[in-house]
Design a protein around this motif. Structure first.
Motif, PDB file in Angstrom:
ATOM      1  N   HIS A  52     -40.441  25.144 -68.424  1.00 17.50           N
ATOM      2  CA  HIS A  52     -40.091  23.991 -68.871  1.00 17.50           C
ATOM      3  C   HIS A  52     -40.448  24.223 -70.301  1.00 17.50           C
ATOM      4  CE1 HIS A  52     -37.871  23.815 -64.967  1.00 17.50           C
ATOM      5  NE2 HIS A  52     -38.911  24.445 -64.519  1.00 17.50           N
ATOM      6  N   THR A  54     -42.270  21.378 -72.099  1.00 18.11           N
ATOM      7  CA  THR A  54     -42.960  20.380 -71.952  1.00 18.11           C
ATOM      8  C   THR A  54     -44.248  20.536 -72.361  1.00 18.11           C
ATOM      9  OG1 THR A  54     -44.130  20.694 -69.840  1.00 18.11           O
ATOM     10  CG2 THR A  54     -41.714  20.290 -69.270  1.00 18.11           C
ATOM     11  N   GLU A  56     -47.064  19.652 -71.045  1.00 16.41           N
ATOM     12  CA  GLU A  56     -48.197  20.650 -70.714  1.00 16.41           C
ATOM     13  C   GLU A  56     -47.527  22.063 -70.881  1.00 16.41           C
ATOM     14  OE1 GLU A  56     -46.273  18.666 -69.249  1.00 16.41           O
ATOM     15  OE2 GLU A  56     -47.751  16.674 -69.383  1.00 16.41           O
ATOM     16  N   THR A  57     -46.586  22.544 -70.984  1.00 15.50           N
ATOM     17  CA  THR A  57     -46.589  24.019 -71.622  1.00 15.50           C
ATOM     18  C   THR A  57     -47.116  23.963 -73.095  1.00 15.50           C
ATOM     19  OG1 THR A  57     -44.559  23.792 -69.602  1.00 15.50           O
ATOM     20  CG2 THR A  57     -44.994  25.856 -71.665  1.00 15.50           C
ATOM     21  N   LEU A 339     -37.697  17.069 -63.603  1.00 12.38           N
ATOM     22  CA  LEU A 339     -37.703  17.572 -65.240  1.00 12.38           C
ATOM     23  C   LEU A 339     -36.216  16.763 -65.850  1.00 12.38           C
ATOM     24  CD1 LEU A 339     -39.518  20.669 -64.019  1.00 12.38           C
ATOM     25  CD2 LEU A 339     -40.236  19.865 -66.527  1.00 12.38           C
ATOM     26  N   GLU A 343     -41.020  13.976 -66.329  1.00  8.30           N
ATOM     27  CA  GLU A 343     -41.071  14.801 -67.288  1.00  8.30           C
ATOM     28  C   GLU A 343     -41.836  16.063 -67.175  1.00  8.30           C
ATOM     29  OE1 GLU A 343     -43.610  12.536 -70.658  1.00  8.30           O
ATOM     30  OE2 GLU A 343     -42.854  10.870 -69.705  1.00  8.30           O
ATOM     31  N   GLY A 344     -41.424  15.994 -65.650  1.00  6.23           N
ATOM     32  CA  GLY A 344     -41.886  17.144 -64.595  1.00  6.23           C
ATOM     33  C   GLY A 344     -43.379  16.916 -63.680  1.00  6.23           C
ATOM     34  N   HIS A 345     -43.904  17.304 -64.126  1.00  7.27           N
ATOM     35  CA  HIS A 345     -45.797  17.449 -62.906  1.00  7.27           C
ATOM     36  C   HIS A 345     -46.867  16.680 -64.088  1.00  7.27           C
ATOM     37  CE1 HIS A 345     -44.143  19.618 -60.139  1.00  7.27           C
ATOM     38  NE2 HIS A 345     -44.826  20.587 -60.203  1.00  7.27           N
ATOM     39  N   MET A 350     -50.422  20.246 -63.848  1.00  7.30           N
ATOM     40  CA  MET A 350     -50.543  21.536 -64.693  1.00  7.30           C
ATOM     41  C   MET A 350     -51.701  22.223 -64.978  1.00  7.30           C
ATOM     42  SD  MET A 350     -46.940  21.636 -64.322  1.00  7.30           S
ATOM     43  CE  MET A 350     -46.799  23.095 -64.943  1.00  7.30           C
TER      44      MET A 350
HETATM   45  N1  ADE Z   1     -43.044  21.555 -64.121  1.00  6.97           N
HETATM   46  C1  ADE Z   1     -43.305  21.660 -63.388  1.00  6.97           C
HETATM   47  N2  ADE Z   1     -43.903  19.916 -63.521  1.00  6.97           N
HETATM   48  C2  ADE Z   1     -44.034  20.816 -65.407  1.00  6.97           C
HETATM   49  C3  ADE Z   1     -44.680  20.972 -66.877  1.00  6.97           C
HETATM   50  N3  ADE Z   1     -44.662  19.299 -66.974  1.00  6.97           N
HETATM   51  N4  ADE Z   1     -44.557  20.991 -67.672  1.00  6.97           N
HETATM   52  C4  ADE Z   1     -43.950  22.524 -67.248  1.00  6.97           C
HETATM   53  N5  ADE Z   1     -43.183  23.023 -66.324  1.00  6.97           N
HETATM   54  C5  ADE Z   1     -43.362  22.160 -64.903  1.00  6.97           C
END
Ligand code: ADE
Length: 416
Positions: A52, A54, A56-57, A339, A343-345, A350
């Motif tokens: 994903h 994001t 964090e990625t 997501l 915005e996901g976790h 993460m």
């Molecule tokens: N999966 C769940 N939350 C996420 C995030 N914030 N970034 C990437 N992968 C995720």
């Protein structure tokens, strides 16, 4: 700058600020990055990742690049990409092929784009990349791969059992420092976040039905209860059902829960958990959300067939009117609500998952040649190292065993 395909490259500056904000809350990953910067353990390694996209990625990708890797990145879901982050990464030299709102065809095209580099390491969230390589790229043999999520690990284990897995894969999902925090606490919070952003409804006083009491379901059920919902759990496993009962939740089959729930959240990893016969029993105004990896848990096609009309009410919220006149509200087209609608976790969670990813990639580069074509758990040393890094980042110290204690736990002679 390398080639890329993103929504709007002018969003890069905003994306950089998002990345900075995430990194401020990812101390473990930042410590790994500092070491990678000096040791360059990934020098010359080509990594293709389906994650994903994001903030964090983005922090993970920057860390892999700091280690010397060249990274190509595609999204792991058509709705999960943060376009500003994708733009920032593209400007920093990542081959990014991802935007929010991709069609399913574009989603697969983007994954094919990142395979053009013939990667040494592949990283995946859900195993679509691993499956595609095995089905359509017979000559591609990466040194190894990683897998982020429960659903992906199950698919990879099936490949291993059928004897078709072509490279070793580290199941990042199975690290203690991953599933206990990401799956439970991360999904618990971000799923509620997605539901709130899409609906802006009150949780307190609602009857919430959570399908599945794995780590994700547990997290969601506890968070919803914490906000005042009365929570019903549905399960197929007698063990998990019993755990849910003893945790104080009502447990019953979905056919009965369907009649009483105000809010339904699926987290089973299985298909058609909520389907036509359930839709027809639901109350007027029931809200349906999915937190599982794929959009199969709520039978959206079945709902489309059944409904006499459909309209969009607000972002990520579609209304379906059934032949019985009742209205059901589906969030984020049945895709993972945390997501798609949020915005996901959060970054803090993460930090743990992606520290495991970064260290697992380093491990594969060092040890990949010696590994078999199997699904491996994250080595215990890495799992513990991630916990240490995180505790240090949080400024928390813990006790150490005395010499006497170390001896005591090894002996069997002395009881009472
Ligand atoms: N999966 C769940 N939350 C996420 C995030 N914030 N970034 C990437 N992968 C995720």
């Amino acid at each position: 700058m390398s080639e890329y395909k993103v929504r709007d490259i002018r969003l890069a500056e905003q994306g950089r600020r998002q990345l900075e904000w995430a990194e401020l809350h990812m101390p473990a990953l930042m410590e790994i990055r500092r070491r990678f910067e000096s040791e360059k353990p990934l020098k010359g390694i080509k990594i293709s990742a389906v994650l994903h996209v994001t903030k964090e990625t983005g922090a993970l990708v920057r860390t892999l690049m700091a280690g010397g890797a060249e990274v190509s990145l595609a999204g792991s879901n058509p709705l999960s990409t943060q376009d500003d982050v994708a733009a920032a990464l593209a400007e920093e030299g990542v081959r990014v092929f991802a935007w929010k709102g991709e069609t399913v065809k574009e989603y697969w095209q983007n994954i094919r784009e990142i395979l053009k580099v013939k990667p040494d390491i592949v990283m995946d969230d859900g195993a679509d990349l691993h499956a595609l390589i095995h089905e359509s790229y017979p000559d591609l043999r990466p040194l190894g791969g990683t897998e982020e999520t429960t659903t992906g690990v199950l698919r990879l284990k099936a490949m291993e059992e059928q004897g078709v897995l072509r490279y070793p894969v580290i199941a990042v999902n199975n690290a203690f420092t991953k599933y206990l925090f990401d799956n439970r606490i991360g999904t618990g919070q971000s799923t509620v976040d997605g539901i709130l952003r899409a609906t802006n409804l009150l949780i307190a006083g609602k009857i919430a039905v959570v399908a599945g009491y794995g780590w994700v379901g547990r997290g969601i059920a506890w968070r919803l209860r914490g906000m005042g919902a009365r929570v019903i759990v549905t399960e197929v496993s007698p063990l998990r059902a019993l755990e849910a009962v003893m945790d104080g939740f009502d447990v019953m089959p979905m056919t009965r829960a369907a009649e009483i729930g105000d809010l339904f959240v699926t987290a089973t990893g299985n298909t058609k958990v909520i389907r036509a016969d359930h839709f027809l029993k639901m109350k007027d105004g029931a809200v349906l959300a999915n937190a599982g990896h794929f959009n199969v848990e709520i039978d959206v096609e079945g709902l489309e067939r059944l409904a006499v009309s459909k309209r969009n009410v607000r972002p990520y919220l579609d209304e379906y009117v059934l032949p019985n006149g009742r209205r059901l509200y589906l969030l984020a087209e049945g895709r993972l609500v945390n997501l798609a609608a949020a915005e996901g976790h959060p970054s803090e969670v993460m930090d743990l998952s992606f520290s495991n990813q970064a260290l697992s990639v380093e491990y594969l580069v060092k040890k990949g040649e010696e590994l078999e074509r199997k699904v491996y758990n994250v080595p215990q040393e890495i799992d513990e190292q991630v916990a240490w890094l995180k505790l240090r980042g949080m400024g928390i110290e813990i006790d150490q065993m005395t010499e006497e204690q170390k001896e005591y736990v090894k002996q069997w002679r002395y009881g009472t």
